[in-house]
Design an enzyme around this catalytic site. Structure first.
Site, PDB file in Angstrom:
ATOM      1  N   GLU A 121       0.820  -1.279   0.146  1.00  0.00           N
ATOM      2  CA  GLU A 121       0.037   0.086  -0.008  1.00  0.00           C
ATOM      3  C   GLU A 121       0.991   1.135  -0.110  1.00  0.00           C
ATOM      4  OE1 GLU A 121      -1.728   0.269   4.093  1.00  0.00           O
ATOM      5  OE2 GLU A 121      -0.223  -1.156   4.403  1.00  0.00           O
ATOM      6  N   LYS A 140       2.674   4.526   1.033  1.00  0.00           N
ATOM      7  CA  LYS A 140       3.295   5.136   2.344  1.00  0.00           C
ATOM      8  C   LYS A 140       2.848   6.545   2.347  1.00  0.00           C
ATOM      9  CE  LYS A 140       7.384   5.245   5.296  1.00  0.00           C
ATOM     10  NZ  LYS A 140       7.509   6.464   5.743  1.00  0.00           N
ATOM     11  N   ASP A 155       2.864  10.501   2.961  1.00  0.00           N
ATOM     12  CA  ASP A 155       3.667  11.465   3.554  1.00  0.00           C
ATOM     13  C   ASP A 155       3.032  12.584   4.479  1.00  0.00           C
ATOM     14  OD1 ASP A 155       6.165  12.585   4.295  1.00  0.00           O
ATOM     15  OD2 ASP A 155       6.710  13.575   2.467  1.00  0.00           O
ATOM     16  N   TYR A 184      -4.657   2.671   8.549  1.00  0.00           N
ATOM     17  CA  TYR A 184      -3.777   1.686   8.364  1.00  0.00           C
ATOM     18  C   TYR A 184      -3.299   0.524   9.173  1.00  0.00           C
ATOM     19  CZ  TYR A 184      -0.065   4.912   8.802  1.00  0.00           C
ATOM     20  OH  TYR A 184       1.067   5.834   9.442  1.00  0.00           O
ATOM     21  N   LYS A 189      10.975   2.795  -0.401  1.00  0.00           N
ATOM     22  CA  LYS A 189      11.152   4.292  -0.864  1.00  0.00           C
ATOM     23  C   LYS A 189      11.192   4.522  -2.381  1.00  0.00           C
ATOM     24  CE  LYS A 189      11.101   6.291   3.379  1.00  0.00           C
ATOM     25  NZ  LYS A 189      11.984   7.286   3.597  1.00  0.00           N
ATOM     26  N   CYS A 243      24.863  44.604 -10.432  1.00  0.00           N
ATOM     27  CA  CYS A 243      23.501  44.091 -10.216  1.00  0.00           C
ATOM     28  C   CYS A 243      22.565  44.401 -11.336  1.00  0.00           C
ATOM     29  CB  CYS A 243      22.781  45.146  -8.956  1.00  0.00           C
ATOM     30  SG  CYS A 243      21.051  44.797  -8.700  1.00  0.00           S
ATOM     31  N   CYS A 250      19.872  47.440 -10.916  1.00  0.00           N
ATOM     32  CA  CYS A 250      20.183  48.759 -10.815  1.00  0.00           C
ATOM     33  C   CYS A 250      21.696  49.042 -11.418  1.00  0.00           C
ATOM     34  CB  CYS A 250      19.973  49.182  -9.286  1.00  0.00           C
ATOM     35  SG  CYS A 250      21.466  48.612  -8.408  1.00  0.00           S
ATOM     36  N   CYS A 305      24.423  43.195  -4.218  1.00  0.00           N
ATOM     37  CA  CYS A 305      24.414  44.362  -4.674  1.00  0.00           C
ATOM     38  C   CYS A 305      24.649  45.575  -3.735  1.00  0.00           C
ATOM     39  CB  CYS A 305      23.089  44.691  -5.311  1.00  0.00           C
ATOM     40  SG  CYS A 305      22.516  46.297  -5.847  1.00  0.00           S
ATOM     41  N   CYS A 362      18.338  50.457  -5.480  1.00  0.00           N
ATOM     42  CA  CYS A 362      18.182  49.326  -6.364  1.00  0.00           C
ATOM     43  C   CYS A 362      16.785  49.045  -6.324  1.00  0.00           C
ATOM     44  CB  CYS A 362      18.986  48.034  -5.718  1.00  0.00           C
ATOM     45  SG  CYS A 362      18.636  46.684  -6.636  1.00  0.00           S
TER      46      CYS A 362
HETATM   47  S1  IVH Z   1       2.614   1.029   9.133  1.00  0.00           S
HETATM   48  C1  IVH Z   1       4.091  -1.111  12.602  1.00  0.00           C
HETATM   49  N1  IVH Z   1       1.620   1.940   6.958  1.00  0.00           N
HETATM   50  O1  IVH Z   1       5.447   5.727   7.868  1.00  0.00           O
HETATM   51  C2  IVH Z   1       4.130  -0.230  11.631  1.00  0.00           C
HETATM   52  N2  IVH Z   1       2.978   3.317   8.355  1.00  0.00           N
HETATM   53  O2  IVH Z   1       8.321   4.868   8.592  1.00  0.00           O
HETATM   54  C3  IVH Z   1       3.233   0.943  11.594  1.00  0.00           C
HETATM   55  N3  IVH Z   1       3.159   5.578   7.117  1.00  0.00           N
HETATM   56  O3  IVH Z   1       5.301   6.331  11.422  1.00  0.00           O
HETATM   57  C4  IVH Z   1       3.158   1.707  10.431  1.00  0.00           C
HETATM   58  N4  IVH Z   1       2.054   5.490   5.581  1.00  0.00           N
HETATM   59  O4  IVH Z   1       3.772   7.590   9.882  1.00  0.00           O
HETATM   60  C5  IVH Z   1       2.607   2.168   7.915  1.00  0.00           C
HETATM   61  N5  IVH Z   1       0.581   2.711   5.133  1.00  0.00           N
HETATM   62  C6  IVH Z   1       1.320   2.823   5.936  1.00  0.00           C
HETATM   63  C7  IVH Z   1       2.060   4.120   6.189  1.00  0.00           C
HETATM   64  C8  IVH Z   1       2.944   4.440   7.244  1.00  0.00           C
HETATM   65  C9  IVH Z   1       2.913   6.013   6.160  1.00  0.00           C
HETATM   66  C10 IVH Z   1       4.224   6.206   8.149  1.00  0.00           C
HETATM   67  C11 IVH Z   1       3.815   6.256   9.575  1.00  0.00           C
HETATM   68  C12 IVH Z   1       4.923   5.381  10.269  1.00  0.00           C
HETATM   69  C13 IVH Z   1       6.086   5.823   9.266  1.00  0.00           C
HETATM   70  C14 IVH Z   1       7.194   4.525   9.185  1.00  0.00           C
END
Ligand code: IVH
Length: 701
Positions: free
Chosen positions: A125, A127, A129, A237, A325, A419, A422, A443, A449
């Site tokens: 799934e 991740k 941000d 999640y 990542k 600059c 000016c 400058c 300026c």
């Molecule tokens: S699971 C025990 N699922 O990533 C595992 N984390 O690097 C708990 N995060 O602190 C995390 N999307 O803030 C999980 N689909 C996802 C996530 C997720 C973002 C973040 C979360 C966590 C950090 C870990």
């Protein structure tokens, strides 16, 4: 300090710096809050945080899980009670390549190789941000929400999380345990982020850096109304403590969250095959730009909860999950031109104009080039084919040049020594402390300026300076361009001139009678600016907010400040010594202030301004006229009429000392709603406790 400038850091140096800064800031946080014994000034502390942010902006992928930027400053956190997580909130190990992912799966297969028929399927799934949060439900009712904090102890932000629409106040469906902590990510969509910045810019407010930091700030704001206005979102999640088992697999658990009323991410897949996991990763990466929110990778989790439990944890992360990542997004394009922008203090900043190219779904036309040395170091030339990188929502950067594609006619870039706005000479000064040449060329035209003048005007009216409502960057630039406002003084004569003008402002596009009247009223309202804001607003180099306040407190009136500074500027040694004797003022600032007032044009501009405004006298209270002079005051809980910063400044103006924690030395605790442990401690110690209204009365406001 012998620090390397942020734009000169190599990646390895940046990583080491971020580690050092995280530790150092954490240490100062503890000294400040935990022990009430700060070891450095607020300004130095802010500088550490700023450096951390700047490095993260340049190297977003190096941001640490324990980064200070994920914890909002002490002002916000003071107001929240602590919550110990019954089940710790963990982090995830990282995978950076397909091999890392395959290793992870193989480790699982080996770990369970003696099992007859283990279910070794994994979920995959996005991740997200954002920021993780833990939501406690009792009998299906949302009772408490907390931030991750250090994973063991977070902060109680229930009131703020209540305003997030994706978080149900009551669970729907059935089958939920009597007590369950639902965990997931709070985030902000690109669209909401864009709108917020648009609104903020229109009102001359701050520019938010990226959705994640903005979501963090919004979530940890002491005022839940601010959180509510930010339209934050939430994906569920994971979970923490539960009073009963409610699912057998990860996949099933998350589906249940959906049935109970949570938003769950639609891109969750379940598979046993490494190839399918990687395929899903690429699929999600391909959708990244159109998802509408930031993600920074894909998380794989072992699906069977029974096996998760057996596989267990290592240090602070589960063995049964890993974050794959995304690499920073890159693309190749042509550098068409290098433009030089001139900032408020005259800094010449090179900007790369690129042939438009899509990097991770976003069209990029500009990239930062940092400074002259960076251009030389990378030998970047106009006409070059360059690799551009975009990570997160930061300004794109040029990673490198592809020399094979360089046109034969190309020549090294000649950084201007005049600059471009000016024509004045632009120089690199020698840093007095390090003896090295400054990275930045400046400058020397100061007020003649036009580029500096516009930036200076924008600064003058900005939020922490004069703070004139309705007069933001955009308006200021337009007023300068059409000649309405050329210097700060002109702002205050604008209304009178406009009344006589043949082309009044109300006839301009974007303006109407009402908005003009409102603007003029806002300007009128600032004719008696606070002294510290005024001094800061003048834009004297090296004089930030804190230094502005130091001068205001020391001199009390603008006249006194100007007189001493001007004398120092004209070589009066005693005056110079007087400035240097001020606590918190060093040579760089002293020289800069003196030079500012020694400049005739600056002096004229200031005099003209002073004939329009009446700066307030900075009241330094003495024991006779302030009831709180010399006392130690602590603020806790939510203040409804004052911001924390304002309350603190007010107390300090009255000669009181403001502390972050209650001790036997505390004289007064000002407690607003939501006050927790500090209130209790004050009561235990017999410290006088008053509410906000009583404080305002005491302060004579
Ligand atoms: S699971 C025990 N699922 O990533 C595992 N984390 O690097 C708990 N995060 O602190 C995390 N999307 O803030 C999980 N689909 C996802 C996530 C997720 C973002 C973040 C979360 C966590 C950090 C870990």
């Amino acid at each position: 300090m012998g620090e390397i400038a942020v734009d000169q850091l190599t990646e390895a140096q940046a990583q080491a710096e971020l580690e050092r800064l995280a530790a150092e800031i954490a240490r100062h946080d503890l000294a400040y809050h935990g022990k009430d014994r700060p070891e450095i000034s607020d300004a130095d502390y802010d500088a550490l945080r700023r450096r951390n942010d700047a490095i993260e902006a340049r190297f977003p992928h190096l941001r640490r899980e324990d980064s200070p930027s994920l914890r909002v400053g002490f002002e916000a956190s003071e107001g929240f009670a602590k919550v110990a997580h019954r089940v710790p909130m963990l982090s995830l190990g990282n995978a950076f390549s397909d091999e890392d992912v395959a290793d992870f799966v193989q480790r699982g297969r080996r770990y369970f190789e003696r099992d007859a028929n283990p279910d070794l399927s994994f979920t995959a799934e996005p991740k997200i941000d954002g920021l993780s949060a833990s939501l406690r439900y009792e009998n299906g009712v949302f009772v408490q929400g907390a931030t991750r904090g250090d994973g063991e102890v977070g902060e109680d932000i229930t009131a703020n999380l209540m305003t997030v629409r994706d978080i149900p106040h009551k669970l729907s469906g059935s089958g939920w345990p009597v007590v369950i902590e639902i965990r997931g990510e709070v985030y902000m969509t690109h669209e909401d982020f864009r709108k917020l910045n648009e609104q903020s810019a229109a009102s001359g407010g701050q520019i938010y850096v990226n959705p994640r930091n903005t979501a963090a700030g919004s979530l940890r704001n002491l005022n839940p109304e601010v959180t509510a206005s930010r339209n934050l979102k939430f994906f569920a999640y994971a979970w923490g403590f539960t009073s009963a088992q409610f699912a057998d697999t990860q996949f099933e658990a998350v589906q249940k969250f959906g049935e109970w009323g949570f938003k769950i991410n639609p891109l969750m897949l379940r598979t046993e095959s490494i190839d399918k996991m990687l395929e899903h990763y690429r699929d999600i990466e391909g959708q990244r730009a159109t998802l509408g929110y930031d993600i920074d990778g894909v998380v794989y989790k072992l699906n069977s909860l029974a096996l998760q439990q057996r596989w267990g944890f290592v240090a602070r992360a589960p063995r049964w999950a890993i974050a794959h990542k995304f690499p920073a997004e890159q693309a190749t394009t042509i550098l068409e031109a290098i433009d030089i922008q001139v900032g408020r203090t005259g800094a010449l900043t090179p900007v790369a104009r690129l042939k438009p190219v899509t990097v991770g779904g976003v069209v990029v036309t500009n990239a930062t080039l940092h400074n002259e040395d960076e251009i030389k170091r990378k030998d970047i030339r106009v006409g070059d084919t360059v690799v551009v990188q975009r990570a997160g929502d930061v300004i794109p950067q040029i990673v490198k040049v592809i020399p094979e594609h360089r046109p034969t006619s190309s020549e090294p870039f000649d950084f201007p020594t005049q600059c471009p706005a000016c024509g004045s000479e632009a120089v690199r000064e020698v840093n007095e402390k390090t003896g090295k040449l400054d990275a930045v060329r400046r400058c020397t035209g100061d007020l003649i300026c036009p580029a500096q003048a516009v930036e200076q005007l924008k600064h003058f009216v900005s939020r922490n300076a004069l703070d004139i409502d309705g007069l933001g960057d955009k308006q200021m630039a337009a007023f300068y361009a059409d000649g309405r406002v050329m210097r700060p003084a002109d702002i205050f004569t604008l209304a009178a001139r406009d009344a006589r003008s043949e082309a009044p402002l109300s006839s301009e596009e974007g303006w109407g009678e009402q908005s003009v009247a409102k603007l003029f009223a806002a300007i009128e309202a600032r004719r008696k600016p606070e002294l510290d804001r005024l001094i800061f607003g003048l834009g004297i180099r090296h004089v930030g907010e804190t230094t502005g306040a130091v001068f205001a407190r020391t001199f009390g009136t603008f006249e006194a400040f100007e007189q001493v500074a001007a004398a120092a500027g004209h070589g009066d040694v005693e005056a110079m010594e007087q400035i240097l004797a001020i606590d918190g003022i060093g040579e760089t600032v002293a020289r800069s202030v003196a030079a500012f007032f020694a400049n005739e044009r600056n002096k004229q501009a200031v005099d003209d301004l002073l004939s329009e405004i009446e700066p307030e006298t900075y009241v330094v209270a003495s024991a006779e006229d302030s009831k709180v002079a010399g006392k130690t005051i602590v603020f806790t809980g939510t203040l409804e009429k004052l911001s924390r910063a304002e309350a603190k400044a007010m107390a300090e103006r009255l000669g009181a000392k403001v502390s972050g924690s209650v001790s036997a030395n505390t004289d007064i605790l000002v407690a607003g709603p939501g006050a927790g442990s500090k209130l209790k401690k004050a009561q235990d110690l017999g410290v006088e406790v008053i509410d906000e209204d009583a404080w305002l009365e005491l302060a004579g406001a």
